[in-house]
Structures are given as C-alpha cells and as structure tokens.
Enzyme design. Structure first.
Site, PDB file in Angstrom:
ATOM      1  N   ASP A   1     -11.421  31.500  -8.985  1.00 40.83           N
ATOM      2  CA  ASP A   1     -12.036  30.177  -8.843  1.00 40.83           C
ATOM      3  C   ASP A   1     -13.531  30.233  -8.520  1.00 40.83           C
ATOM      4  O   ASP A   1     -14.211  29.210  -8.609  1.00 40.83           O
ATOM      5  CB  ASP A   1     -11.326  29.391  -7.724  1.00 40.83           C
ATOM      6  CG  ASP A   1      -9.873  29.157  -8.038  1.00 40.83           C
ATOM      7  OD1 ASP A   1      -9.593  28.591  -9.101  1.00 40.83           O
ATOM      8  OD2 ASP A   1      -9.012  29.549  -7.225  1.00 40.83           O
TER       9      ASP A   1
ATOM     10  N   HIS B   1      -4.101  24.863  -4.694  1.00 37.73           N
ATOM     11  CA  HIS B   1      -3.698  25.630  -5.878  1.00 37.73           C
ATOM     12  C   HIS B   1      -4.754  25.464  -6.961  1.00 37.73           C
ATOM     13  O   HIS B   1      -5.665  26.273  -7.085  1.00 37.73           O
ATOM     14  CB  HIS B   1      -2.322  25.161  -6.337  1.00 37.73           C
ATOM     15  CG  HIS B   1      -1.687  26.019  -7.386  1.00 37.73           C
ATOM     16  ND1 HIS B   1      -2.196  27.229  -7.802  1.00 37.73           N
ATOM     17  CD2 HIS B   1      -0.556  25.845  -8.112  1.00 37.73           C
ATOM     18  CE1 HIS B   1      -1.417  27.761  -8.721  1.00 37.73           C
ATOM     19  NE2 HIS B   1      -0.412  26.933  -8.942  1.00 37.73           N
TER      20      HIS B   1
ATOM     21  N   HIS C   1      -7.295  35.983  -1.713  1.00 42.17           N
ATOM     22  CA  HIS C   1      -6.172  35.571  -2.555  1.00 42.17           C
ATOM     23  C   HIS C   1      -4.892  36.053  -1.895  1.00 42.17           C
ATOM     24  O   HIS C   1      -4.872  37.112  -1.260  1.00 42.17           O
ATOM     25  CB  HIS C   1      -6.310  36.179  -3.967  1.00 42.17           C
ATOM     26  CG  HIS C   1      -5.402  35.564  -4.982  1.00 42.17           C
ATOM     27  ND1 HIS C   1      -4.082  35.938  -5.108  1.00 42.17           N
ATOM     28  CD2 HIS C   1      -5.624  34.590  -5.911  1.00 42.17           C
ATOM     29  CE1 HIS C   1      -3.533  35.233  -6.085  1.00 42.17           C
ATOM     30  NE2 HIS C   1      -4.439  34.412  -6.578  1.00 42.17           N
TER      31      HIS C   1
END
Length: 434
Positions: free
Chosen positions: A368, A273, A312
């Site tokens: 990210d 996460h 994702h």
C-alpha cells in the site's frame, strides 16, 4: 490419539501433550506442520479442549494449492510461479487463468479465454438503473458491493454451484462484468454518462476507456495501462487474508458466487484491509514537506502517530509486491510528472529502513505504500482505490471459492467460542424489577 501412560515408542511426526490436571499423556499427529484442532477434544472432559485464537493469528483453516507466501523471506508465488516473473511477463487475464485453472494457458487457450470474457462484458440495463439509485456522493465501494450482490438476482442459474460448467460460466461473468460495473461506478460519482464496453480493446484498455472516455475519445497511454495491469497482477491473490476468508466463509454456506464475492468486497471495504493506501496519502499530506519527515518519524517512535504503509501481518521483511510497485512508480511518474508526495515517501522509507526502531520491529514498506501514489497519478480519486484493488483480487477470490467447494474436508464455517457471560438466572417481570 494415544492417551496411555508410561514409556512407549512415539513416532517423530507427533506432538506429546501432558495434561497436568490429570497427569494423562496424549500423542497428536503432526501433518504439514499442523495439529488438528479437533484432536484437542480428546484431552480432558466435557468436550475436551478448544484452541483459542482471536483473529486467527496461528490457525490454518484450509489446505490450498493457490498461493504460497514466506513472510520472513519475502516470497510470494501464484501456483508456484514467482510474483516477480508474473508481474514482468504475464498479463492480468493470463494470471487469472493460472489462478483459476492451476496452470499457465497455451496461446490458444488464452485467446479463447480472453474472447469468452469479452463476450460477457455487457451488463443488463437494469444494473445501470440500480446504480442510478445511489446518491451522487455514494462511496464507490458501497456501490460496487451492492451491484455485485444484485447480480445474483440476474443470474439465478448461479445458484447451481454443483454444476462444474455452470461455475465456469459464473466466474467468466464475474471477470467480465466487474470492470464494467466498476467503470459505471466511477462515472456515476462524476455525473458522467456511462460508457459501454468496447470489445475491440484488451481487458485493461477496455476498463480504462470506460472510465476516462470523454465525448467518444480517449487517448490511451500504454505505459500507464501496463502499470495498472501490473498492479492488478500483484493484487490477484494473497492467501487467506480477510476478504478471501470472507469469500470462503460465506461461500461455505453454498451461496451463489456473486453473493460470496460481494462478501469479499465488503471485507475489502474496511480501512484495515483495502483502505490502507488511502491512509498512506493522508499521512503524506499531513507531513506536507520532506523536511518534516525526521520529526514525524520521532513522533511515531514516541507513540504519537502511525507510519502507514509499513508492516504486514504476514511479511516480516520487505513486501515483494512493494519492491515491484516502487519500480512501476518510476515508469508512471516519468509519464505524469513527479508527485511531490513521492519525495516525502522516499525519504520516509530511507529513514525508516535505517532506524533501529523499525528494523527491530521488522516494519518494512508494504504493497500500500506506493500504490496510492500511482493510482492518484493515473487520475483515480482516493475513494476509488479500493475498487481497483477489488478488480485485481477477483481472480483469487473466485479460485479460493472454487477450491473450497472441491475440498471434501470443508463444511459450513462455524467457529467455536469461549463463553464468559452470566450464568443461569431467573427472569423477573418488569413490575418486580424495582
């Protein structure tokens, strides 16, 4: 639900199911593109059917008015406002107000909100002593998790979650105190004295000062501080992700908000996460040179590695947050100098977006992919990245928690299971087990 056989008029907004075991037909209402899982109880005997959905890949656990995502189109909106506009124009506390209250604040309301947050930035001195009990090399997220959970013991009035004014006070306390605790965690990890809040500074400036001040001095860089604020805005909420679901699930027991938020921090602590941007940096370090990117890509396609920061659960196109963060990266590196890893990252993105292997699988850069490079350029170590993520996600956690409490359909979270263990068997004492 209608289980009658034969010809009949069936409304358009329904789903008709035939149970081939019995030949019986059932009609389930469709509302907002969903059927109620509890309606399946009427199908069959012995409690009827259950839906089986490991990891909740296609189960809606709530109705929400907070965040809208269209993963195929790459759309993210807070309370209806496009994330692109908020990131460009809004501050973090303005975004927090929007998430919490449902509407953008007036100038006066925002000033009042900012002043109230400033009033609560200090934490009890016992919180400092609590943090001092951690080892010098304790992970920052573990320290943050413990300290936020401990706040519930400092504010016993937080347990009165039925009091609307009390809830409002707790959410202001959380917004005000989490950056202070996060800064103390940063200083503890470096053996530096804690820097107390300066309420003459704005929200982000105060946090940066508490982390980086040395000897009473810190020269703020407005470009870097604005970049950090944009990153916080981009992380402020993201629908029913793992940590938000944890906050809702734990909060459904009617525990205080500090404990519920600590559950979100615990979920964010996990590498699948909040720790993904650390994994991106490790991958870039492993590649080492832009000339090795093509070989690395081929190894990934052969199943001998993973392309971190791509793909994702929700987005099947370019993550809109990643597009914005890429723009932020240009501003940051103009101030700090170019990170050699950026060249590797850009080449990875270029090749992957042109390669049919990744295009067919809809693997695009996510939030990210570039955020870790930016945090590193700002001077934050990799094990601290997730703490920054938690500061950004806090408004969303609180808004989701409060929405859950106000929803009359919500009860204490209690998923069902499919039992596949042993049937009944008699107990045999140890002496007789042979």
């Amino acid at each position: 639900m209608d289980s009658r056989k034969g010809e009949r008029a069936v409304p358009d907004d329904t789903l008709t199911i035939t149970d081939n075991r019995t030949g019986r037909e059932y009609t389930l209402p469709i509302v907002d593109g969903t059927i109620r899982a509890t309606d399946l109880r009427e199908i069959g005997e012995d409690g009827g059917l259950m839906s089986y959905d490991p990891a909740y890949l296609n189960t809606a656990s709530c109705r929400s008015t907070i965040t809208y995502i269209d993963g195929d189109a790459g759309i993210l909106r807070y309370r209806g406002y496009p994330i692109e506009q908020l990131a460009e124009e809004a501050g973090f506390l303005e975004t927090a107000y929007l998430l919490l209250e449902g509407e953008l604040p007036t100038r006066g309301a925002l000033a009042e909100f900012e002043e109230e947050v400033r009033f609560h930035t200090y934490v009890h001195t016992n919180v400092q002593k609590f943090l001092e009990g951690f080892r010098y090399d304790a992970h920052p997220m573990g320290m943050l998790l413990g300290a936020v959970g401990a706040l519930s013991t400092f504010y016993p009035d937080a347990k009165r979650i039925g009091d609307a004014e009390g809830r409002r006070l707790q959410r202001v306390r959380l917004l005000a105190k989490l950056p202070t605790i996060a800064a103390f965690v940063f200083r503890h990890s470096r053996g530096l004295p804690y820097v107390l809040p300066r309420n003459d500074l704005d929200y982000v400036g105060n946090f940066v000062n508490m982390t980086f001040e040395i000897g009473g001095r810190h020269e703020p860089n407005p470009v870097l501080q604005r970049a950090l604020e944009i990153l916080l805005v981009l992380h402020a909420d993201h629908e029913q992700n793992c940590s938000t679901s944890a906050v809702r699930g734990v909060g459904s027991s009617h525990v205080d908000p500090f404990s519920a938020v600590s559950a979100g921090i615990a979920a964010l602590y996990g590498p699948l996460h909040g720790g993904a941007n650390e994994a991106v940096l490790r991958m870039l370090d492993e590649i080492g040179d832009v000339g090795r990117v093509p070989r690395f890509i081929e190894e990934v396609k052969a199943g001998n590695g993973r392309l971190m920061g791509f793909g994702h659960r929700v987005y099947k196109s370019y993550d809109p947050r990643a597009k914005l963060i890429k723009q932020v990266a240009d501003d940051v590196f103009e101030q700090t100098g170019l990170n050699p890893k950026l060249e590797i990252a850009l080449e990875l993105e270029r090749i992957a977006l042109e390669d049919e292997y990744f295009v067919q699988r809809k693997l695009y850069p996510n939030v990210d992919f570039y955020s870790g490079l930016i945090y590193q350029a700002m001077g934050y170590p990799t094990d601290y990245f997730t703490v920054l993520f938690a500061i950004g996600r806090l408004p969303g956690w609180i808004a989701q928690w409060e929405e859950m409490l106000a929803d009359p359909e919500q009860k204490i979270a209690r998923p069902r299971q499919v039992y596949v263990g042993a049937g009944e068997r008699p107990y045999v004492p140890i002496a007789g087990r042979g």
